[in-house]
Design an enzyme around this catalytic site. Structure first.
Site, mmCIF file in Angstrom:
data_model
loop_
_atom_site.group_PDB
_atom_site.id
_atom_site.type_symbol
_atom_site.label_atom_id
_atom_site.label_comp_id
_atom_site.label_asym_id
_atom_site.label_seq_id
_atom_site.Cartn_x
_atom_site.Cartn_y
_atom_site.Cartn_z
ATOM 1 N N ALA A 66 42.439 50.979 46.581
ATOM 2 C CA ALA A 66 43.099 52.093 45.905
ATOM 3 C C ALA A 66 43.080 51.783 44.410
ATOM 4 C CB ALA A 66 44.519 52.228 46.427
ATOM 5 N N GLY A 111 42.396 49.292 50.083
ATOM 6 C CA GLY A 111 42.115 50.637 50.586
ATOM 7 C C GLY A 111 40.650 50.835 50.942
ATOM 8 N N GLU A 114 40.355 49.547 54.340
ATOM 9 C CA GLU A 114 41.081 50.471 55.209
ATOM 10 C C GLU A 114 40.276 51.747 55.442
ATOM 11 O OE1 GLU A 114 44.479 49.931 52.500
ATOM 12 O OE2 GLU A 114 45.672 49.681 54.305
ATOM 13 N N GLU A 134 46.158 42.963 48.966
ATOM 14 C CA GLU A 134 47.293 43.647 48.317
ATOM 15 C C GLU A 134 48.434 42.695 48.001
ATOM 16 O OE1 GLU A 134 45.625 44.778 50.965
ATOM 17 O OE2 GLU A 134 45.411 46.960 50.877
HETATM 18 N N1 CAA Z 1 41.399 49.778 40.995
HETATM 19 C C1 CAA Z 1 41.040 50.104 39.749
HETATM 20 N N2 CAA Z 1 40.041 49.523 39.074
HETATM 21 C C2 CAA Z 1 39.379 48.522 39.704
HETATM 22 C C3 CAA Z 1 39.695 48.121 41.006
HETATM 23 C C4 CAA Z 1 40.756 48.797 41.664
HETATM 24 N N3 CAA Z 1 41.112 48.525 42.924
HETATM 25 N N4 CAA Z 1 38.877 47.105 41.348
HETATM 26 C C5 CAA Z 1 38.062 46.894 40.302
HETATM 27 N N5 CAA Z 1 38.372 47.750 39.304
HETATM 28 C C6 CAA Z 1 37.745 47.845 37.990
HETATM 29 C C7 CAA Z 1 38.132 46.675 37.088
HETATM 30 O O1 CAA Z 1 39.397 46.911 36.501
HETATM 31 C C8 CAA Z 1 36.997 46.665 36.101
HETATM 32 O O2 CAA Z 1 37.223 47.713 35.179
HETATM 33 P P1 CAA Z 1 37.058 47.419 33.585
HETATM 34 O O3 CAA Z 1 35.583 47.116 33.429
HETATM 35 O O4 CAA Z 1 37.472 48.709 32.969
HETATM 36 O O5 CAA Z 1 37.925 46.258 33.289
HETATM 37 C C9 CAA Z 1 35.794 47.065 36.966
HETATM 38 O O6 CAA Z 1 36.331 47.716 38.121
HETATM 39 C C10 CAA Z 1 34.973 45.888 37.431
HETATM 40 O O7 CAA Z 1 35.851 44.979 38.097
HETATM 41 P P2 CAA Z 1 35.930 43.406 37.739
HETATM 42 O O8 CAA Z 1 35.599 43.187 36.314
HETATM 43 O O9 CAA Z 1 37.248 42.904 38.230
HETATM 44 O O10 CAA Z 1 34.732 42.840 38.641
HETATM 45 P P3 CAA Z 1 34.577 41.376 39.221
HETATM 46 O O11 CAA Z 1 33.193 41.287 39.743
HETATM 47 O O12 CAA Z 1 35.027 40.366 38.236
HETATM 48 O O13 CAA Z 1 35.598 41.296 40.474
HETATM 49 C C11 CAA Z 1 36.688 42.129 42.459
HETATM 50 C C12 CAA Z 1 35.391 42.072 41.612
HETATM 51 C C13 CAA Z 1 36.958 40.742 43.060
HETATM 52 C C14 CAA Z 1 36.464 43.123 43.588
HETATM 53 C C15 CAA Z 1 37.865 42.542 41.541
HETATM 54 O O14 CAA Z 1 37.500 43.719 40.844
HETATM 55 C C16 CAA Z 1 39.144 42.822 42.286
HETATM 56 O O15 CAA Z 1 39.814 41.903 42.718
HETATM 57 N N6 CAA Z 1 39.522 44.124 42.415
HETATM 58 C C17 CAA Z 1 40.788 44.501 42.993
HETATM 59 C C18 CAA Z 1 40.777 44.320 44.505
HETATM 60 C C19 CAA Z 1 42.133 44.702 45.062
HETATM 61 O O16 CAA Z 1 43.146 44.093 44.764
HETATM 62 N N7 CAA Z 1 42.167 45.771 45.918
HETATM 63 C C20 CAA Z 1 43.375 46.244 46.522
HETATM 64 C C21 CAA Z 1 43.946 47.365 45.704
HETATM 65 S S1 CAA Z 1 45.552 47.869 46.258
HETATM 66 C C22 CAA Z 1 45.268 48.894 47.570
HETATM 67 O O17 CAA Z 1 44.148 49.152 47.956
HETATM 68 C C23 CAA Z 1 46.507 49.479 48.212
HETATM 69 C C24 CAA Z 1 46.321 49.932 49.627
HETATM 70 O O18 CAA Z 1 46.505 49.230 50.559
HETATM 71 C C25 CAA Z 1 45.927 51.254 49.951
#
Ligand code: CAA
Length: 260
Positions: A66, A111, A114, A134
């Site tokens: 998400a 998400g 999911e 999360e």
């Molecule tokens: N939401 C918004 N933006 C996201 C995102 C997310 N879930 N995941 C990645 N992005 C964005 C980053 O902010 C970044 O944007 P900027 O260039 O503007 O900074 C871009 O995508 C590229 O991401 P990274 O620079 O972080 O890429 P990376 O290769 O270094 O890392 C990754 C990859 C390990 C997947 C890392 O992006 C990450 O950990 N993302 C978040 C994963 C996460 O926590 N997901 C759960 C979200 S909460 C949820 O989903 C709630 C639910 O249960 C429904």
């Protein structure tokens, strides 16, 4: 129709829907959800379309969760009052009665994992990674992940993944029952299309009933599920495609499906 965050394409009886925010690793914002709801409704309502594929654009992610930036602006009352995430279940899971496959091409996190688990099954690239991280954001799965992951891979692995945020690679995901099949990254879409075309070639009502039956196993106790299956089987035996399918078998030819 033009979308902002997804693309759709039809090829014969197969619809492909692609999450298209590669710069944000296809994070699932409210706009993505609204557009997915529209695209899935168009698929469901188009009688010429018999199987769909959902995938992510870019080489890196199916969907990295998400949209954290959008969620960071909201307060608890907003999440509760908007019943945040409810539409994923009602519109993407319950409303789509025809089959669809998730073709997971990279990260499927939070998400994203999911959403992939909402599909009828997952075909994964050998570069796919699955996780429910999360907890690292101070929250927990909110779109069914704790329930579907536990049913798919069992308590031990689901609990470990939810509590540590550890990702599972494609090989482990296949071994654990989370994905139906792992394929080389470059062949993912060809494999998904071939599988979708196979499903699209089946008697359409029987495909819907088979989907409903397997889903019932997920959602009911065994005794109830077996009765549900028997009733659906009995209903299908009244279809024209049942008569044609059995006749075609006996006459050693392919069936000609009417979808009823
Ligand atoms: N939401 C918004 N933006 C996201 C995102 C997310 N879930 N995941 C990645 N992005 C964005 C980053 O902010 C970044 O944007 P900027 O260039 O503007 O900074 C871009 O995508 C590229 O991401 P990274 O620079 O972080 O890429 P990376 O290769 O270094 O890392 C990754 C990859 C390990 C997947 C890392 O992006 C990450 O950990 N993302 C978040 C994963 C996460 O926590 N997901 C759960 C979200 S909460 C949820 O989903 C709630 C639910 O249960 C429904």
């Amino acid at each position: 129709m033009p979308y902002e965050t997804i693309t759709t394409q039809t090829d014969g009886a197969v619809t492909t829907i692609t999450l298209n925010r590669p710069q944000a690793l296809n994070a699932l914002s409210s706009v993505v959800l609204d557009e997915l709801i529209e695209a899935f409704a168009a698929y469901q309502n188009d009688d010429s379309q018999l199987c769909a594929i959902l995938t992510g654009s870019g080489d890196k992610a199916f969907a990295a969760g998400a949209d954290i930036k959008e969620m960071s602006e909201k307060e608890a009352a907003d999440f509760y009052l908007q019943d945040f995430f409810a539409k994923w279940t009602s519109h993407i899971v319950e409303a789509v009665r025809k089959p669809w496959i998730a073709a997971v091409n990279g990260f499927a996190l939070g998400g994203g994992c999911e959403l992939a688990m909402m599909a009828d099954f997952i075909i994964a690239s050998d570069r796919a990674k699955f996780g429910q991280p999360e907890i690292k954001l101070g929250v927990a799965p909110g779109m069914g992940g704790s329930q579907r992951l536990t049913r798919a891979v069992g308590k031990a692995k689901a609990m470990e993944m939810c509590l540590t945020g550890r990702m599972m690679d494609a090989e482990e995901a296949e071994r654990s029952g989370l994905v139906a099949r792992v394929v080389p990254h470059d062949t993912l879409m060809d494999e998904a299309r071939t599988t979708a075309a196979t499903i699209a070639g089946m008697p359409p009502m029987a495909a819907m009933v088979n989907k409903e039956m397997v889903n019932a196993a997920y959602e009911t106790f065994l005794g109830q599920g077996v009765i549900h299956e028997r009733r659906l089987f009995q209903i299908l035996t009244a279809s024209e495609d049942k008569a044609e399918g059995m006749k075609a078998f006996i006459e050693k030819r392919d069936g000609q499906w009417k979808g009823r």
